[in-house]
Design a protein around this motif. Sequence first.
Motif, short mmCIF file in Angstrom:
data_model
loop_
_atom_site.label_atom_id
_atom_site.label_comp_id
_atom_site.label_asym_id
_atom_site.label_seq_id
_atom_site.Cartn_x
_atom_site.Cartn_y
_atom_site.Cartn_z
N LEU A 22 -43.39 143.33 77.79
CA LEU A 22 -42.64 143.98 78.86
C LEU A 22 -42.93 143.31 80.20
N GLU A 23 -41.89 143.21 81.01
CA GLU A 23 -42.01 142.57 82.31
C GLU A 23 -42.52 143.56 83.34
N THR A 24 -43.80 143.49 83.65
CA THR A 24 -44.41 144.29 84.71
C THR A 24 -45.25 143.35 85.57
N ASP A 25 -45.53 143.79 86.79
CA ASP A 25 -46.32 142.94 87.69
C ASP A 25 -47.78 142.87 87.27
N THR A 26 -48.27 143.96 86.70
CA THR A 26 -49.68 144.00 86.32
C THR A 26 -49.82 144.43 84.86
N LYS A 27 -51.02 144.31 84.34
CA LYS A 27 -51.28 144.64 82.95
C LYS A 27 -51.17 146.14 82.72
N ILE A 28 -51.19 146.54 81.47
CA ILE A 28 -50.87 147.93 81.14
C ILE A 28 -51.98 148.91 81.53
N PHE A 29 -53.25 148.48 81.54
CA PHE A 29 -54.33 149.42 81.83
C PHE A 29 -55.22 148.98 82.98
N CYS A 30 -54.82 147.94 83.71
CA CYS A 30 -55.61 147.48 84.85
C CYS A 30 -54.69 146.80 85.86
N GLY A 31 -55.25 146.37 86.98
CA GLY A 31 -54.44 145.79 88.04
C GLY A 31 -54.34 144.29 87.99
N GLY A 52 -62.96 144.51 78.50
CA GLY A 52 -63.63 145.50 77.66
C GLY A 52 -65.10 145.67 77.99
N LEU A 53 -65.48 145.50 79.25
CA LEU A 53 -66.89 145.63 79.60
C LEU A 53 -67.30 147.10 79.63
N PRO A 54 -68.56 147.39 79.33
CA PRO A 54 -69.02 148.78 79.29
C PRO A 54 -68.78 149.50 80.62
N GLY A 55 -68.29 150.73 80.54
CA GLY A 55 -68.08 151.54 81.73
C GLY A 55 -66.72 151.38 82.38
N ALA A 56 -65.96 150.36 82.00
CA ALA A 56 -64.64 150.15 82.59
C ALA A 56 -63.62 151.06 81.92
N LEU A 57 -62.79 151.74 82.71
CA LEU A 57 -61.86 152.73 82.17
C LEU A 57 -60.42 152.30 82.39
N PRO A 58 -59.53 152.59 81.42
CA PRO A 58 -58.12 152.21 81.56
C PRO A 58 -57.36 153.20 82.44
N TYR A 91 -61.87 144.02 64.24
CA TYR A 91 -62.55 142.92 64.94
C TYR A 91 -61.67 141.69 64.92
N TYR A 92 -61.52 141.08 66.08
CA TYR A 92 -60.89 139.77 66.18
C TYR A 92 -61.42 139.13 67.45
N PRO A 93 -61.66 137.83 67.47
CA PRO A 93 -62.32 137.21 68.63
C PRO A 93 -61.61 137.42 69.97
N ASP A 94 -60.26 137.57 69.94
CA ASP A 94 -59.56 137.73 71.22
C ASP A 94 -59.31 139.19 71.56
N LEU A 95 -60.00 140.10 70.88
CA LEU A 95 -59.92 141.54 71.17
C LEU A 95 -61.31 142.00 71.61
N PRO A 96 -61.61 141.88 72.90
CA PRO A 96 -63.01 142.00 73.35
C PRO A 96 -63.62 143.37 73.12
N LYS A 97 -62.82 144.45 73.09
CA LYS A 97 -63.38 145.79 72.89
C LYS A 97 -63.64 146.09 71.42
N ASN A 98 -63.11 145.25 70.52
CA ASN A 98 -63.12 145.49 69.08
C ASN A 98 -62.21 146.66 68.69
N PHE A 99 -61.35 147.09 69.60
CA PHE A 99 -60.27 148.02 69.27
C PHE A 99 -59.11 147.74 70.23
N GLN A 100 -57.93 148.10 69.77
CA GLN A 100 -56.72 147.95 70.58
C GLN A 100 -56.21 149.33 70.97
N ILE A 101 -55.90 149.52 72.25
CA ILE A 101 -55.29 150.78 72.67
C ILE A 101 -53.81 150.71 72.33
#
Length: 505
Positions: A22-31, A52-58, A91-101
């Motif tokens: 989707l064409e948006t200016d920013t990513k879906i859960f961050c700026g 996906g760093l600890p403590g970061a919220l979408p 798990y996949y190397p390009d999925l840093p949280k080890n889960f997809q929202i």
Amino acid sequence: MARAAERAELVPVIGLEVHVQLETDTKIFCGCSTEPAEEEEPNTRVCPTCLGLPGALPVLNEAAVEAAVKVGKALDADIPEETRFHRKNYYYPDLPKNFQITQYDAPLCADGELEFSHEGERRTVNVRRAHLEEDPGSLRHVREGPADLDVRTTSVDRADYSLVDYNRAGTPLMEVVTEPDFRHPKEVRAFLEKLEEVLEYLGVFDAGRDGSLRIDANLSMVEASEVGDDGHIDEDVLESANRTEVKNISSHKGAEQALGYERNRQENQLKRGKAVAQETRHFNETHGNTVSMRSKEEEKDYRYFGEADLPPLQVSDWKERIAIPELPDARRERFREEYGLDQEAASKLTSRKAVADFYEDVAEQFDPDLAAAWVADTLLGELNYRDMAIEDVTDRLDEFTRLIELVDGGEVTTKNAEEVVLRAMLDEGLDPDEVIEREGLGTAGDDEVATAVAEAIDENPDAVDDYRAGEGGAINFLVGQVMAKTGGSAAPDDVNAMLREQLDG
């Protein structure tokens, strides 16, 4: 069983999972920006959330939800009172949280449909669901070359190592999941072309972006006798037919090619009495084949559970509040009714929204048929030859209409306008008046044409005799002689009429 499989006619059953960026200016859960730089360094459009760093919220991007609602309306889908997000764990190397929202049992859109044309017939494919999710990052598989060569990108099975780039991680995706309604790979290609056309009209999608539309396709083979006259297949038949999923197909043509290969592979397996393994396969575009990646996961393997950091989203009123523009089919029909265009011209002029907009701007100033001929045939043909798009010339509308004005007013011939002036405009960036002056392309005056006609008649007595003997092609030869004498600056129709007047007098 093997002998029965050999005797039975088999047909493919195909369903799609189409991932739309989707064409948006920013990513879906961050700026973080979704706009890549021309020479973007890896891992520069990232933040703690998309890494996906600890403590970061979408935090949910409202523009992504609005875009998804527009898609749902275009698909005539149901939009529920409430929708929510889940975590899909793998798990996949390009999925840093080890889960997809993503979304699981409460998608944003459900039970839609899309109508398209295939081989002159209208087909409708049912859309089971369309939901929002985040894109993972991307991997670059690298193989070391000889000492005097740089490293180069290769396939995963030939790589010495892989590099990960999280710039794409968190880009908003909409996954459109169809019912298994396709019975031929060519239908899939036609559907994808129509879907992309609708998405572009909605203004939520840019086909020019790398990876903007990716397809996962599921295919299984069933006996033709199990398919009803209306195309329906019982659920137990579908369950018993092992299916394969071909992942990450990146083009319409690639989808047709991958599914064509997979259909033939499975049919040959079954006719030899061998079972088809339920697995995930990779499409190799270079070789045009599919290769096994892993056994097919089941839904339970992903351990879905609710995304606690995102509350349920109330969207029931969004469908009424958010408007969508005129869609391709409606615009195509309006062009036929309002401008009197035939089906072919209307289809060509509405295949891209930008083309349709450009045509309507031209049709405001000239006869609709004349505008259609110039835009659909002349301009698009020259642009295609140069691998250019209509967007490359939309800011030069005034120059293009000026060229048509010059032809319409008899100041330059159609031939010179098409073959000299327009080409110089596209290749050199000149305006039409500059080209005409530089090349001396103004139309010849009546006296000049009359002189050229008289000379052509005097110098070609054999052609004159042939014409008077009833050989129609002779007049074309004489017209060519006059055009050569006037440097192509005479109007061929006027020359033809003048020659006939002189020869028949």
